[in-house]
Enzyme design. Structure first.
Site, PDB file in Angstrom:
ATOM      1  N   GLY A 181      -1.181  -6.381  -1.392  1.00  0.00           N
ATOM      2  CA  GLY A 181      -1.904  -5.821  -2.537  1.00  0.00           C
ATOM      3  C   GLY A 181      -1.242  -4.586  -3.112  1.00  0.00           C
ATOM      4  N   ALA A 230       1.457   4.697  -2.649  1.00  0.00           N
ATOM      5  CA  ALA A 230       1.135   5.613  -1.547  1.00  0.00           C
ATOM      6  C   ALA A 230       0.459   6.895  -2.044  1.00  0.00           C
ATOM      7  CB  ALA A 230       2.409   5.949  -0.768  1.00  0.00           C
ATOM      8  N   LYS A 244       7.884  -9.949  -5.355  1.00  0.00           N
ATOM      9  CA  LYS A 244       7.481  -9.146  -6.525  1.00  0.00           C
ATOM     10  C   LYS A 244       8.513  -8.076  -6.832  1.00  0.00           C
ATOM     11  CE  LYS A 244       6.129  -5.346  -4.189  1.00  0.00           C
ATOM     12  NZ  LYS A 244       5.873  -3.933  -4.312  1.00  0.00           N
ATOM     13  N   ASP A 296      -0.195  -6.931  -7.082  1.00  0.00           N
ATOM     14  CA  ASP A 296       0.923  -6.126  -6.594  1.00  0.00           C
ATOM     15  C   ASP A 296       2.041  -6.067  -7.639  1.00  0.00           C
ATOM     16  OD1 ASP A 296       2.406  -4.562  -4.925  1.00  0.00           O
ATOM     17  OD2 ASP A 296       2.752  -6.081  -3.394  1.00  0.00           O
ATOM     18  N   ARG A 320      10.853   2.160  -8.691  1.00  0.00           N
ATOM     19  CA  ARG A 320      12.299   2.118  -8.851  1.00  0.00           C
ATOM     20  C   ARG A 320      12.827   0.773  -9.302  1.00  0.00           C
ATOM     21  NH1 ARG A 320      12.436   5.744  -3.816  1.00  0.00           N
ATOM     22  NH2 ARG A 320      12.210   3.799  -2.700  1.00  0.00           N
ATOM     23  N   ASN A 321      12.162  -0.323  -8.887  1.00  0.00           N
ATOM     24  CA  ASN A 321      12.654  -1.634  -9.301  1.00  0.00           C
ATOM     25  C   ASN A 321      12.655  -1.759 -10.824  1.00  0.00           C
ATOM     26  OD1 ASN A 321      13.048  -3.022  -6.695  1.00  0.00           O
ATOM     27  ND2 ASN A 321      10.837  -2.742  -6.476  1.00  0.00           N
TER      28      ASN A 321
END
Lengths: 340, 340
Positions: A141, A145, A196, A250, A259-260
């Site tokens: 999910g 953080a 993902k 997600d 960052r992706n």
């Protein structure tokens, strides 16, 4: 109240500690050798600077040489290291595994060597006599953080073949602002959690090509979820898992930040992989390794006749071509946009 | 090359005109009495200020008193007025409907009085002798007008019980940067197009409560798609439609931008409905009327035993409670986050 051991004091491990401590549990947060500084800082100031939250008194902090103490009285073990470090950390933890423990894995990715899911890496590390004696649960999910540590409204899913273990984890985590559900489809949750990362790069690439527009990302979002569903099904999981919190939930959060997506944007703007990483101060872009691992993983599934990579997963295939085969962004996107 | 009539020169009607003209078709763009000014401006300057694009030469512009001329040679009619105006405009167009025409509806919502879908409103307006002689197609998917006019990468879905008509529309629209697909599930696409407006408000509300955080919106996104799937299924459509471009794709784009989300944010920040609308210069918030219509629509389905509104659709139900029953945001969100 449960005594919970969290392995890894990165952002996610620390945020989970804060959440569980706020939920009234006793938490032992153990840092690896790379976490010494942050453990020291939390110990001294009872504050986490990057998460910007206080560290509650019911979190006990442990350095890397205090693993045995950290394990004391802990029946629930949460492993929150990066995917790359999963296999190694399991070998470190192995001597402390005991019958009746529940191990929750949080890491998102596939093992670089075996291409196995995180849960399977844990399972394979269990001594022969303990297999089936320790329950393995996966957390899925959309959980950023920093937000989790601040107790924003959040939802997560706990997956395990031992549904009672999943339910137990769900009870430990849930709170008025933290909604939980459970599923037996641990393979589906693992696949979504890993893939993902690649799809967030794909969405970033389109954002880079056409700065800030939403139509392209929205189109990709729907197709990415569809592709994740196909991969899950080919791997033996439930396609529906991709349509839920572990899949589209997600991916949504990953596509909005992180960052992706940023890396994908730079690639979309015409930067090379190396330039893009340099511009990001060589930060770890999880989707980059994941795309490589995912490709090999899917090639193996293809070899078994369970999926056709190029035909059924054009987003993944073309993203791999761009990132690891030097294909031009324009040509790849043209392929993605082509109607079958 | 086809001669296409577009009814309504709002942002979407104008953007569709530009796209189809760029695709090489002849477009007759007809403005209602509220569009006189923009028709005049496009005529004089061959430029659309809000869309920030030139108006191609192959778009012919027509004022509200030139409907007969506008219909000349047009076999494809695209109705791009707001949902509220659909029934009235169909009465205006009725004398010009002819056997062999294809009518494409773009409007997203339910009719205020009958609570029927837009396609059904069109169908009901057809003279008895023409029913079954004119094909009705629905356009679904995430299309922001400004982006479409600029030819960003986009994807849309064409839905019709007459699948050949849907395929034909798909051919007219598709281009290297405009991807298309077709489905027979016109009811499913209509439901998603209408209800996503409410869910975008719900997501906005959570964004308003917890400024800028992503975890809550991501959690809601997954649940909203699930609820749309349930509504579609209860209405006789295919649940899967909600998991695709017409459902999650459209909701994604709506949640990222637009008035529904903005309105929701203000509600989440504690503003009353009236205050929120005032702060938005009394702009039309489609989701507000839609939530009212949707509630009555769902109550009717519930009356037939096809869905349980409060139990199965907590996001929709609580959003209705907030917007139309004076329920406090906190209590409603508490209900939404409760685990069943």
């Amino acid at each position: 109240m449960e005594r919970i051991l969290i392995i890894g004091a990165g952002l996610m491990g620390s945020a989970l500690s804060v959440h569980l401590a706020n939920n009234g549990h006793g938490v032992n947060l153990w840092g690896t050798q790379w976490d010494r500084e942050i453990i020291k800082e939390m110990e001294d100031r009872r504050y986490h600077p990057a998460l910007n939250v206080d560290i509650p008194e019911n979190i006990n902090l442990f350095y890397d040489d205090q693993l045995e103490e950290a394990f004391k009285d802990a029946r629930v073990i949460i492993i929150a290291v990066i995917a790359k470090g999963m296999k190694a950390i399991c070998q470190v933890l192995k001597p402390y595994f005991k019958k009746g423990q529940i191990i929750l894995t949080v890491s998102k990715g596939l093992d670089d060597d075996s291409l196995h899911t995180m849960s399977r890496v844990v399972e394979e590390s269990l001594p022969q006599g303990l297999r089936g004696q320790i329950s393995i649960v996966k957390l899925g999910g959309p959980l950023i953080a920093k937000e989790l540590a601040k107790d924003t409204y959040s939802e997560a899913i706990f997956a395990s073949k031992d549904i009672e273990a999943a339910q137990y984890m769900s009870i430990l985590f849930k709170s008025p602002k933290f909604r939980t559900s459970v599923t037996e489809d641990i393979d589906g949750v693992e696949i979504c959690a890993a893939f993902k990362n690649t799809y967030a790069i794909t969405m970033g690439i389109l954002e880079g090509i056409e700065g800030g527009y939403s139509n392209p990302k929205a189109a990709l979002m729907a197709r990415a979820v569809d592709e994740m569903g196909k991969i899950v099904a080919a791997f033996g999981g439930r396609k529906e898992t991709a349509y839920g919190i572990a899949g589209l939930g997600d991916l949504y959060v990953t596509s909005l930040s992180g960052r992706n997506g940023r890396f994908g944007q730079l690639i979309g703007q015409g930067k090379s992989k190396d330039e893009a990483l340099r511009l990001m101060d060589n930060a770890t872009v999880e989707g980059l390794a994941m795309t490589l691992n995912g490709y090999s993983f899917l090639k193996a599934l293809e070899g078994e006749g369970r999926i056709n990579l190029k035909e059924e997963l054009p987003l993944f295939y073309q993203t791999y071509q761009i990132l690891h085969q030097g294909e031009g962004v324009e040509k790849a996107v043209e392929e993605i946009w082509k109607v079958d």
